[in-house]
Design a protein around this motif. Structure first.
Motif, PDB file in Angstrom:
ATOM      1  N   ASP A 187       7.892  35.026  63.367  1.00 16.84           N
ATOM      2  CA  ASP A 187       8.847  35.762  62.544  1.00 16.84           C
ATOM      3  C   ASP A 187       8.098  36.914  61.880  1.00 16.84           C
ATOM      4  O   ASP A 187       7.063  36.683  61.256  1.00 16.84           O
ATOM      5  N   SER A 213       6.767  34.316  56.957  1.00 21.75           N
ATOM      6  CA  SER A 213       6.872  33.336  55.859  1.00 21.75           C
ATOM      7  C   SER A 213       5.943  32.147  56.069  1.00 21.75           C
ATOM      8  O   SER A 213       5.383  31.625  55.111  1.00 21.75           O
ATOM      9  N   THR A 241      11.332  27.498  58.900  1.00 25.81           N
ATOM     10  CA  THR A 241       9.939  27.608  58.453  1.00 25.81           C
ATOM     11  C   THR A 241       9.507  26.341  57.715  1.00 25.81           C
ATOM     12  O   THR A 241       8.429  25.796  57.973  1.00 25.81           O
ATOM     13  N   ASP A 285       7.492  28.694  64.943  1.00 19.72           N
ATOM     14  CA  ASP A 285       8.513  29.106  63.971  1.00 19.72           C
ATOM     15  C   ASP A 285       9.045  30.475  64.407  1.00 19.72           C
ATOM     16  O   ASP A 285       8.272  31.411  64.582  1.00 19.72           O
TER      17      ASP A 285
HETATM   18 MG   LIG Z   1      11.720  31.304  58.454  1.00 23.28          MG
END
Ligand SMILES: [Mg+2]
Ligand SMILES: Nc1ncnc2c1ncn2[C@@H]1O[C@H](COP(=O)(O)OP(=O)(O)OP(=O)(O)O)[C@@H](O)[C@H]1O
Length: 210
Positions: free
Chosen positions: A42, A46, A18, A79
């Motif tokens: 994800d 995040s 991230t 990500d």
């Molecule tokens: Mg991450």
């Protein structure tokens, strides 16, 4: 010029995916490649949390949210969640212009790396490389690099240093270049500049070889 797609993935979690996605996207906004977006794949979201407060110079959203505005973006950085299966990794490699595998020397699993290297090699993927994050210069790092190269894995010459400035950046929801009160913040930002410079060199080469 088609859309650029850079993916971050790892078999292990917590290796700096991230943090890398956010900073690579930040560096890409300086390169005139159209709008930049981070695709947050994800479910802990995040990257999305990092973008709250609106201090990041690019869009962060789920795949659906990015695809709805696809026309606006010339570069996408993906990500992914920690702990992908090899098969998912291969799919990502296939869909991307470049697949970066962030790795922490301390937590590196050589077995997993060897498996990944084999799988990617079988598929004939050229456009991927390991990126050492949270790196401390020294013998451990040098040895890790040699071991991975012996496994046939391309390793980025650029590394990202270990620094609390990255934690500050995520806590302050800003890019590391904008962190206040940490004098290393600017050098940390320069680490990702070198990463993106090298990515373009490697992508150019992969295109020629393909
Ligand atoms: Mg991450
Ligand atoms: N270069 C660095 N130096 C020091 N700490 C770092 C660095 N990069 C990331 N970190 C910290 O390490 C932790 C994990 O980083 P990050 O969330 O980017 O990894 P991740 O691979 O996305 O994790 P996950 O698999 O859980 O999604 C975070 O606390 C982050 O602030």
């Amino acid at each position: 010029m088609g859309r650029l797609l850079i993916s971050l993935a790892s078999l292990k979690g917590g290796v700096g995916k991230t943090t890398s996605a956010i900073h690579i996207a930040g560096q890409l906004t300086r390169r005139d490649r159209g709008g930049v977006a981070v695709v947050d794949r994800d479910r802990t979201r995040s990257a999305t949390s990092w973008s709250r407060g609106g201090h990041l110079p690019f869009f962060v959203g789920t795949q659906d949210a990015v695809m709805r505005r696809a026309d606006e973006f010339g570069s996408l950085v993906i990500d992914s969640r920690g702990g992908l299966e090899n098969e998912e990794l291969l799919e990502m490699a296939e869909a991307s212009d470049f697949l970066l595998l962030p790795t922490n020397v301390e937590y590196m699993s050589l077995d997993a790396m060897a498996q990944t290297a084999e799988a990617l090699a079988e598929m004939g993927t050229r456009a991927f490389a390991v990126l050492f994050t949270m790196a401390k210069p020294g013998k451990r790092l040098d040895t890790a690099r040699v071991v991975l190269e012996e496994l046939g894995l391309p390793v980025m010459a650029a590394t990202v240093r270990q620094s609390d400035a990255f934690k500050d950046a995520s806590e302050q929801s800003v890019l590391v270049r904008d962190v206040r009160g940490n004098r290393l913040a600017k050098t940390c930002w320069a680490d990702y500049e070198a990463v993106v410079d090298e990515l373009f060199v490697r992508m150019g080469r992969a295109e020629v070889e393909a």
